[in-house]
Design an enzyme around this catalytic site. Sequence first.
Site, PDB file in Angstrom:
ATOM      1  N   LYS A 159       0.824  -1.209   0.000  1.00 53.57           N
ATOM      2  CA  LYS A 159       0.000   0.000   0.000  1.00 53.57           C
ATOM      3  C   LYS A 159       0.860   1.261   0.000  1.00 53.57           C
ATOM      4  O   LYS A 159       0.532   2.256  -0.662  1.00 53.57           O
ATOM      5  CB  LYS A 159      -0.949  -0.014   1.204  1.00 53.57           C
ATOM      6  N   GLU A 247      -9.037  -5.053  -1.498  1.00 48.25           N
ATOM      7  CA  GLU A 247      -8.746  -6.451  -1.809  1.00 48.25           C
ATOM      8  C   GLU A 247      -9.391  -7.275  -0.714  1.00 48.25           C
ATOM      9  O   GLU A 247      -8.985  -7.211   0.446  1.00 48.25           O
ATOM     10  CB  GLU A 247      -7.236  -6.679  -1.872  1.00 48.25           C
ATOM     11  N   CYS A 281      -6.171 -14.972   1.303  1.00 46.42           N
ATOM     12  CA  CYS A 281      -7.450 -14.681   0.651  1.00 46.42           C
ATOM     13  C   CYS A 281      -7.541 -15.273  -0.751  1.00 46.42           C
ATOM     14  O   CYS A 281      -8.641 -15.563  -1.230  1.00 46.42           O
ATOM     15  CB  CYS A 281      -7.687 -13.177   0.612  1.00 46.42           C
ATOM     16  N   GLU A 459      -3.948  -3.738  -6.893  1.00 44.66           N
ATOM     17  CA  GLU A 459      -2.675  -3.448  -6.262  1.00 44.66           C
ATOM     18  C   GLU A 459      -1.577  -4.032  -7.143  1.00 44.66           C
ATOM     19  O   GLU A 459      -1.765  -5.065  -7.784  1.00 44.66           O
ATOM     20  CB  GLU A 459      -2.613  -4.031  -4.851  1.00 44.66           C
TER      21      GLU A 459
END
Length: 486
Positions: A159, A247, A281, A459
Amino acid sequence: MEVTAHYIGGKPFVGDTGESFATLNPATGEVLAHIEQADERVLGHAIESAKLGFSVWSSMSAAERSRCLLKAAQLIRDHNDELAELEVRDTGKPIQEASVVDIATGADVIEYFAGLVNGLGGEQQSLGSNQFFYTRREPLGICAGIGAWNYPIQIAMWKAAPALAAGNAMIFKPSEETPLSALKLAELFTQAGVPDGVFNVVQGDYRVGQMLTAHPEIDKVSFTGESGTGKKVMADSAATLKPVTMELGGKSPLIIFDDADLDDAVSAAMVANFYTQGEVCTHGTRVYVQRAMYDAFVEQLKERTEKLIVGDPMNMETQIGSLISKSHLEKVLGAISSAKESGATLLTGGFQVTERGLEKGCFVAPTVFVDCRDEMPHVQNEIFGPVMSVLVFDDEDEVIARANNTQYGLAAGVFTQNLSKAHRVIHQLQAGICWINTWGNSPAEMPVGGYKLSGIGRENGQETLLHYTQTKSVFVELGAFDSPYA
């Protein structure tokens, strides 16, 4: 035990809020630190600091910012072992993973965006002999990053890298489960010459996240977490019309055709379910195996899964570490019980591991269910633990329809020796991150993100930099102004 707090304005900051929480080593139950919970006053201080940092950082040239970020990436690599050990103690994941993946892949992304930002420019177009326009890509301002607990420092770097490269400042809130590594990252940014206030860390639970998403002086939010929370983040951000990148969760399909290499297919299924003890994830937790290969696949899968080493995360031999918390352990064990009740057959695993000194941790044996059906709760719902569902299929059209029958769309994979089939199937799968004959690769150059309830925006990759900038259009008149009025 001393209270650890925030990192604001280039140094540690204690807000004396009077509220704190403990962060634990989930493998042992040991209290690692007491962390101060931020309040509105702490957040206000972080925002004022970020304003000052932004004014300096955004006025620097792209080349100057790039040099700072490249130095930061090198410092991060130099501290790889220290950061990996900190990450293992805070997350419970195996050191063999953190020491070669978590830190290095974060540094990769910082280096990637540090190199990319030098080419971030606008366009210019002539509109005749006396007129032209040009555009500028300008930073947004103060960006909020809200991290997850499964890859704390990697997510912080993913990030921070595009945000800072584009000239923004960032206020980062790590998960309250894993608050430690972001503080070390902030310290390394400062050592690398990133101006004070450009990267700040505020600690706390969901209340801090809500303050960030609702604050009118936060210009963008990037969030990683589960889909339900993502909806709340988006709703809060909508009040001030700030853009979001999210996300979110997944229940991804891994499709194995009968012409696939059996060894590779089993290896991929294991990685796609048991890496980081299932707390990823993008994991391919719905494993669809074509009928002709099903029996051989299940036989090898059982044999190899039962050889996986569950143990002390700090031991380099350990392959399966501890889940993040006791509450998450109960959730995963509950999903296993539900799978049994729904009629799935337990092939292996399915229990908490407590022997060999692991009784104080949150360890679950790698678990595989066969004879699964699409409507079973454990097949439909994200578990976020080492639990694999194996399903049989007969033909291509059938498996595509079944794979897409989910609210999620984060990842998907296909194993086959027929590349025409591989591409044909992948192109029909509703997922943002796809793999052919592999699983989990995520280089800095490749944009990642989800379809449906698995997220918004991307991302990594070139397009991500655009999510952290805004376009200014400038029209220039070289001649006399042509007024419609006398």
